[in-house]
Design a protein around this motif. Structure first.
Motif, PDB file in Angstrom:
ATOM      1  N   SER A 296       0.961  -1.278   0.036  1.00 13.05           N
ATOM      2  CA  SER A 296       0.003   0.202  -0.110  1.00 13.05           C
ATOM      3  C   SER A 296       0.902   1.196   0.037  1.00 13.05           C
ATOM      4  CB  SER A 296      -0.979   0.096   1.235  1.00 13.05           C
ATOM      5  OG  SER A 296      -1.749   1.043   1.261  1.00 13.05           O
ATOM      6  N   GLN A 321      -2.955  -0.138  -3.665  1.00 11.96           N
ATOM      7  CA  GLN A 321      -2.570  -1.455  -2.993  1.00 11.96           C
ATOM      8  C   GLN A 321      -2.953  -2.585  -3.687  1.00 11.96           C
ATOM      9  OE1 GLN A 321      -4.550  -1.726   0.848  1.00 11.96           O
ATOM     10  NE2 GLN A 321      -3.153  -3.468   1.464  1.00 11.96           N
ATOM     11  N   TYR A 323      -1.808  -5.772  -3.596  1.00 15.80           N
ATOM     12  CA  TYR A 323      -1.755  -7.057  -3.036  1.00 15.80           C
ATOM     13  C   TYR A 323      -2.098  -6.826  -1.292  1.00 15.80           C
ATOM     14  CZ  TYR A 323       0.567  -9.642  -6.756  1.00 15.80           C
ATOM     15  OH  TYR A 323       0.958  -9.940  -8.107  1.00 15.80           O
ATOM     16  N   ILE A 324      -2.593  -7.881  -0.637  1.00 15.81           N
ATOM     17  CA  ILE A 324      -2.989  -7.570   0.592  1.00 15.81           C
ATOM     18  C   ILE A 324      -2.346  -8.861   1.272  1.00 15.81           C
ATOM     19  CG2 ILE A 324      -5.072  -6.453   0.280  1.00 15.81           C
ATOM     20  CD1 ILE A 324      -6.697  -9.124   0.438  1.00 15.81           C
ATOM     21  N   ASN A 348      -6.452 -11.513   6.364  1.00 14.19           N
ATOM     22  CA  ASN A 348      -7.367 -11.174   5.593  1.00 14.19           C
ATOM     23  C   ASN A 348      -8.157 -12.558   4.801  1.00 14.19           C
ATOM     24  OD1 ASN A 348      -7.811  -7.981   5.055  1.00 14.19           O
ATOM     25  ND2 ASN A 348      -5.525  -8.405   4.808  1.00 14.19           N
ATOM     26  N   ARG A 406       0.582 -13.665   1.147  1.00 10.10           N
ATOM     27  CA  ARG A 406      -0.202 -12.520   0.539  1.00 10.10           C
ATOM     28  C   ARG A 406      -0.789 -12.988  -0.727  1.00 10.10           C
ATOM     29  NH1 ARG A 406       4.764  -8.455  -1.815  1.00 10.10           N
ATOM     30  NH2 ARG A 406       5.008 -10.147  -3.565  1.00 10.10           N
ATOM     31  N   ALA A 409      -5.099  -8.338  -4.589  1.00 11.70           N
ATOM     32  CA  ALA A 409      -6.092  -7.749  -3.903  1.00 11.70           C
ATOM     33  C   ALA A 409      -7.332  -7.944  -4.713  1.00 11.70           C
ATOM     34  CB  ALA A 409      -5.844  -6.205  -3.411  1.00 11.70           C
TER      35      ALA A 409
END
Length: 411
Positions: A296, A321, A323-324, A348, A406, A409
């Motif tokens: 992010s 962002q 990727y999370i 997540n 990860r 997103a």
């Protein structure tokens, strides 16, 4: 310069963040002392400091404690009460802004080095000589507003004080962070660790007789976020700054997530180590910048160091962002010939069929399709949610506790 190795200094806003920073290659971490630093929501109390110091020392690394608020009389009195603890658990250095706090440390804890915070706005060699003469400082964090030529000139003039420089993270609209906007609008002072970041808000003009009619403040054709700075990224400048002789490369972000730290620290660790290994044969690799763009951020700039006309400070939109984080490995449960079972704390939502990346220290990334999740080692899951601890199967890679997982997103 043959044996010179700059320090990689990472933020430690919590015990987990300190563990993550060191796991991914930081040489040292800095953490705020509760009530005395400029990140009120990311400070350590006495028990946290004790635990952090023990962990850092066991790893052979360093911990610097921030006492960098602009102190009032009552703050100095509170610091007096804290002195017994600081004497018992001595950090490797204090990061300080206020001359009164500097004098206090020199009197009460003369054996602990002092690092001058960026809040002192150090922009010239004469200032460093002044602080060295009157306060016996060991290190100065240079102001972000300096150009590359100015940094070179300071290094040439100063040989008996270490120089530290921010290389990555958020930039403040105000001069070296000395902002009063948050206090004015919200009665929460940035100079006492409680900034509400009003520089990130959208603003409009209202004419006093036309209430309810909002006129946009037009910065340019892209938007109206007139105070929204991009994030600093000096990844491409690491070789040049190392040659200049910067002693410590500092990453901003005590309020940022552990995943942010994992991603950023491992990139800069690899850049530094690769340059020191390859020397004049070094060439910057696009994969490093690609990795930094996966976390992010608000778009990147090289700030005042940049010489490019199109390197704008201002960003016209909100965070990017791509990727999370989906989880952090807590333990390796079982190992088989072709796979492993690891216990993961979920950050997540994650589901069967997701393409997951495992971030390993040493800038190694492994991608795999998630095919099996279990809870209590028996019940199979199709989907897992934040806060759950589950077992998942991963390829037979060198995965360890502390590694992050990860996914892209939106998937």
């Amino acid at each position: 310069m043959a044996n010179f190795k700059p320090e990689l200094l990472a933020p430690g806003g919590s015990i987990e963040k300190i563990e993550t920073a060191l796991h991914y290659g930081a040489d040292a971490v800095y953490a705020g002392v509760k009530g005395f630093s400029l990140r009120a929501i990311s400070e350590l109390d006495e028990s946290g400091i004790e635990k952090a110091l023990s962990f850092v020392k066991d790893k052979g690394k360093k911990l610097y404690l921030c006492l960098n608020l602009f102190a009032r009389n009552e703050d100095i009195k509170e610091l007096e009460k804290f002195i017994h603890f600081l004497k018992k658990y001595s950090p490797d250095a204090f990061i300080v802004t206020d001359p009164g706090v500097i004098g206090f440390i020199n009197e009460k804890l003369p054996h602990i080095p002092i690092h001058l915070s960026t809040q002192t706005n150090t922009t010239n060699s004469a200032s460093i000589k002044f602080w060295k003469k009157h306060s016996n400082i060991k290190r100065v964090t240079l102001a972000r507003e300096l150009t590359l030529d100015e940094i070179k000139a300071i290094r040439k003039d100063i040989s008996d004080v270490e120089l530290e420089l921010f290389i990555h993270g958020a930039l403040c609209l105000s001069y070296s962070g000395r902002c009063y906007l948050s206090e004015y609008l919200n009665k929460r002072s940035a100079n006492r660790g409680d900034c509400t970041q009003p520089c990130r808000w959208r603003y409009s003009i209202v004419e006093e007789t036309r209430k309810g009619m909002y006129f946009p403040i037009e910065e340019d054709s892209k938007g109206t976020l007139i105070m929204n700075y991009r994030d600093l990224c000096l990844a491409k400048r690491i070789p040049e700054l190392t040659k200049i002789g910067i002693d410590s490369f500092k990453i901003e972000g005590r309020n940022k997530s552990s995943y942010y730290l994992a991603s950023v620290v491992r990139v800069y660790r690899d850049i530094i180590d690769t340059f020191l290994k390859e020397g004049e044969n070094f060439s910057f690799r696009q994969e490093w910048l690609d990795e930094l763009k996966k976390i992010s951020h608000r778009g990147y700039t090289e700030g005042f160091i940049s010489v490019e006309d199109d390197d704008s400070f201002f960003y016209e939109d909100n965070y990017i962002q791509d990727y999370i984080p989906v989880g952090i490995v807590k333990s390796v449960v079982k190992s088989f010939a072709n796979c492993k079972v690891v216990n993961v704390e979920i950050k997540n939502q994650i589901k069967i069929g997701d393409i997951v990346e495992c971030l390993l220290p040493g800038f190694k990334t492994f991608r795999f399709e998630l095919k099996e999740m279990m809870i209590d080692s028996n019940d199979r899951l199709e989907k897992a949610h934040p806060g759950m601890n589950i077992d998942i199967k991963v390829p037979n890679i060198d995965i360890k506790p502390g590694d992050f997982l990860r996914k892209k997103a939106g998937n």
